[in-house]
Design an enzyme around this catalytic site. Structure first.
Site, PDB file in Angstrom:
ATOM      1  N   HIS A   1       0.835  -1.216   0.000  1.00 20.87           N
ATOM      2  CA  HIS A   1       0.000   0.000   0.000  1.00 20.87           C
ATOM      3  C   HIS A   1       0.865   1.259   0.000  1.00 20.87           C
ATOM      4  CE1 HIS A   1      -4.063  -1.717   0.427  1.00 20.87           C
ATOM      5  NE2 HIS A   1      -3.453  -2.706   1.070  1.00 20.87           N
TER       6      HIS A   1
ATOM      7  N   HIS B   1      -6.474  -2.632  -5.204  1.00 22.71           N
ATOM      8  CA  HIS B   1      -6.193  -1.199  -5.116  1.00 22.71           C
ATOM      9  C   HIS B   1      -5.470  -0.692  -6.359  1.00 22.71           C
ATOM     10  CE1 HIS B   1      -7.217   0.144  -0.928  1.00 22.71           C
ATOM     11  NE2 HIS B   1      -7.374  -1.162  -0.808  1.00 22.71           N
TER      12      HIS B   1
ATOM     13  N   HIS C   1      -4.265  -9.714  -0.039  1.00 25.86           N
ATOM     14  CA  HIS C   1      -5.510  -8.981   0.197  1.00 25.86           C
ATOM     15  C   HIS C   1      -5.911  -8.969   1.673  1.00 25.86           C
ATOM     16  CE1 HIS C   1      -9.247  -6.965  -0.661  1.00 25.86           C
ATOM     17  NE2 HIS C   1      -9.944  -7.932  -0.108  1.00 25.86           N
TER      18      HIS C   1
END
Length: 710
Positions: free
Chosen positions: A69, A176, A292
């Site tokens: 991320h 994402h 995930h």
């Protein structure tokens, strides 16, 4: 002198076993710690023996990480650099341990369109750690035009004559950073075009998925790397059920390959089809790297049905203040030799500490109650003491770890049920503004829903049975309807409709704007019940109620119930089409746009001459491998579920295929399919289609059933 050397080698080999993993070893006057990185080692059902535990020319060393991320809260004054610092630590760890390659399980970026700062930082770090003169000691044997089909340079980056790669990075995309737009591009494709990342596991079709492995060989060890980027869970679930997911296997020496599969989907069940059961995956797989899910469960867990191991590295940065994120963050160092593996757990030191605690005020009856004078002040003092305790614990753990950020994340969840009042969280947070990284949301007040009085016409529902205190993620409409009616009194139970049917009708109304779905279901069910009562000759009111109840219960969780729901929804769609109203299913239109190849340039064929730099030991370019089906397919299924295949409101456009492969690479690639699980309908209630027919005119979500291959 010779005796001293032999004795030193003997000590080097045996002392770690005798004294444990953290023993110091002295060889030729030098002191070493075993192992080099302080960590824990987890072994699979097939482990390396102690004499083969050291790295050698036959051992793959793979650094595993998921859900980095990058760019999360990059504009935050305190937490803005957290994800960048952690990626730097991961790449530095890969270089220190001299891994063969890095495997990322999706969500490298937090945003689908990362900022310039985010992209610049990522490229800078990968160039610093992944480029250099260190030789690559493994070869790619598979057809790379199939493996890397999203770029105009369809070959692994370390074989490119214009690049100098020392640590290749292989990554699938997550939800994402998934491909979007008419060209189906994602941020990983930018890194792939620049030669820093090898993006694999991208499926171009919404009808069928073929997962072709990257075949690698290092010495005598053969590794088959499978990957599947993020796909909406409901769609992928349906494709598994309809036997539209195929995994290819090498044709030669199948038992000699170690099969590693990387996937980015829901692992925990958020709804009937909003996850991927482990039982759907092929049983020939040896290890699954599951992305995930953010909770770090990196120790391999054994799936006794499919006989493979699953590791869940979790996220590298806390993106929510939930209990799952509070687990310590780790990455894994995987060693593979032959069919044996060993997973070493490496803690991340740059991750910001996160502590979460729950407080139920009703549990402190000995100190105060809702009627106690100045009870709000007492509650605030209690919360202050709890936060202070967590800060002290964070400070103790941070001692000796200079890389750990100073300010931790603190979350205190306060259940004020029972008549207590809340107080100003912003005023409370001001006391810790210089001590925590999240001063604005330290406290979170929540309250359980209490039962209403026993009024005659009121519905008595204990909502605490329906919803958890924490935020509910992934809960579907039909689940709420079912749980609602299960918790209600008998006086408000459904008489004609089943909870499943009502839930499906509401789902069609909410998600697909089928305004007539509920009305048509009621009308259809009423007509059918009336015909049933007439056929049975029931006339008295009591007998009618009893027969209706029996008739409704007899259809629950049966194919008849599913057919009735589908018939009613089809009627609603037909009425809408008659009126000329045809709403656009945004999800399907996005899928079609995402998987379109219009405007994309043809794939470039790899250069004819070999890559590499002479004595650097680069692997040769893969010439393609033949594949064939495996007879190891399991006939097990997941939980009993009913699948709704009614997606006929929008015709599925046939996805275009990638441009033809290079003749020199594809000439020797003949493939046959390893199907998705063929499962017994009578045993599990789910029918699977093993058809290998490539007829493009068929409905992509409905297949013909065929006996199991086993």
């Amino acid at each position: 002198m010779c005796t001293d050397v032999l004795l030193s080698l003997f000590i080097f080999k045996c002392m770690p076993v005798y004294f444990g993993l953290n023993a110091f070893v002295v060889v030729a006057g030098e002191s070493f710690r075993w192992p080099p990185v302080r960590s824990e080692i987890y072994f699979s059902h097939i482990i390396m023996s102690s004499e083969n535990n050291l790295d050698d020319e036959d051992t793959f060393k793979i650094l595993i990480a998921t859900d980095i991320h990058l760019g999360y809260l990059e504009k935050d004054a305190i937490r803005g650099n957290d994800s960048f610092n952690t990626l730097d630590e991961i790449l530095k760890c890969a270089k220190t341990n001299q891994v063969d390659f890095i495997l990322l399980g999706g969500d490298l970026f937090h945003e689908n369109k990362p900022s310039r700062r985010c992209l610049h930082s990522c490229i800078t770090m990968m160039r610093r750690y992944c480029m250099g003169d260190t030789p690559i000691n493994f070869n790619i044997l598979s057809d790379q035009t199939v493996n890397f089909n999203t770029t105009q340079f369809p070959w692994v980056n370390y074989l490119d004559e214009n690049l100098n790669i020392s640590i290749p990075v292989f990554s699938i995309h997550g939800n994402h950073d998934d491909p979007t737009g008419a060209e189906g591009l994602c941020a990983l494709d930018l890194l792939s075009a620049s030669g820093l990342v090898n993006h694999f596991g991208h499926s171009h079709s919404v009808e069928k998925i073929e997962i072709s492995p990257i075949l690698m060989q290092k010495g005598s060890t053969k590794l088959a790397l499978f990957g599947l980027g993020s796909i909406p869970d409901e769609r992928l679930y349906r494709m598994f059920v309809n036997n539209q997911v195929t995994m290819l296997r090498p044709k030669e020496d199948q038992d000699e390959w170690f099969n590693l599969f990387t996937i980015h989907q829901n692992r925990s069940k958020h709804g009937p089809t909003n996850y991927i059961p482990e039982q759907f995956l092929d049983e020939f797989i040896d290890l699954v790297v599951w992305g995930h899910e953010h909770e770090c469960l990196i120790a391999p867990t054994r799936n006794e049905q499919q006989l493979f191991d699953v590791t869940q590295p979790g996220s590298s940065v806390a993106t929510s203040l939930s209990p799952g994120e509070a687990a310590k963050k780790h990455i894994g160092l995987l060693r593979v030799k032959g069919r044996k593996m060993e997973l070493q757990k490496i803690p991340l030191k740059t991750v910001r500490q996160f502590f979460i605690q729950d407080v139920v005020l009703d549990d402190y009856q000995d100190r105060f109650t809702a009627e106690t004078p100045n009870v709000t002040k007492k509650v605030e003092d209690l919360c202050y003491a709890k936060v202070t305790e967590m800060l002290e614990e964070a400070e103790r753990e941070r001692l000796g770890c200079p890389l750990t950020p100073e300010k931790p994340l603190i979350r205190l969840r306060v259940d004020y049920s029972g008549g207590f009042d809340t107080f100003s969280t912003s005023r409370f947070s001001q006391k810790f503004v210089d001590q925590v990284a999240n001063p604005k949301d330290i406290l979170h007040f929540l309250r359980r829903r209490e039962q209403k009085g026993d009024g005659k016409d009121e519905v008595n529902v204990d909502y605490s049975k329906l919803l958890k205190n924490t935020a509910v993620e992934g809960l579907r409409v039909e689940d709420l309807v079912k749980q609602y009616f299960e918790a209600t009194e008998q006086t408000v139970q459904l008489s004609l409709l089943t909870e499943h049917g009502m839930g499906k009708a509401i789902q069609e109304f909410v998600e697909k704007d089928e305004k007539d779905a509920i009305e048509e279901l009621i009308t259809y069910q009423l007509e059918k019940t009336q015909r049933h009562l007439q056929a049975r000759g029931v006339v008295t009111e009591q007998d009618i109620d009893t027969e209706i109840q029996r008739f409704r219960d007899s259809k629950k969780n049966t194919a008849e119930e599913e057919n009735e729901i589908k018939e009613a929804i089809d009627r609603a769609k037909a009425h809408r089409l008659e009126r000329g109203n045809e709403p656009v299913d945004s999800d399907m239109s996005n899928e079609l746009a995402m998987d379109s190849d219009e405007g994309s340039a043809a794939f470039a064929s790899p250069p004819a001459r070999g890559r590499g730099r002479g004595g650097r030991g680069r692997g040769a370019r893969g010439r393609g491998r033949a594949f064939q089906a495996s007879s190891q397919r399991s006939s097990r299924a997941a939980d009993e579920v009913i699948i709704d295949d009614s997606d006929e409101d929008i015709p599925a456009r046939k996805a275009t295929r990638p441009p033809p492969k290079s003749a020199s690479l594809s000439s020797s690639s003949s493939t046959t399919k390893q199907s998705a699980p063929s499962q017994s309908p009578s045993a599990r209630g789910v029918a699977f289609d093993d058809s290998d027919d490539d007829d493009d005119d068929e409905d992509p979500f409905k297949g013909r059933s065929r006996p199991s291959r086993r």
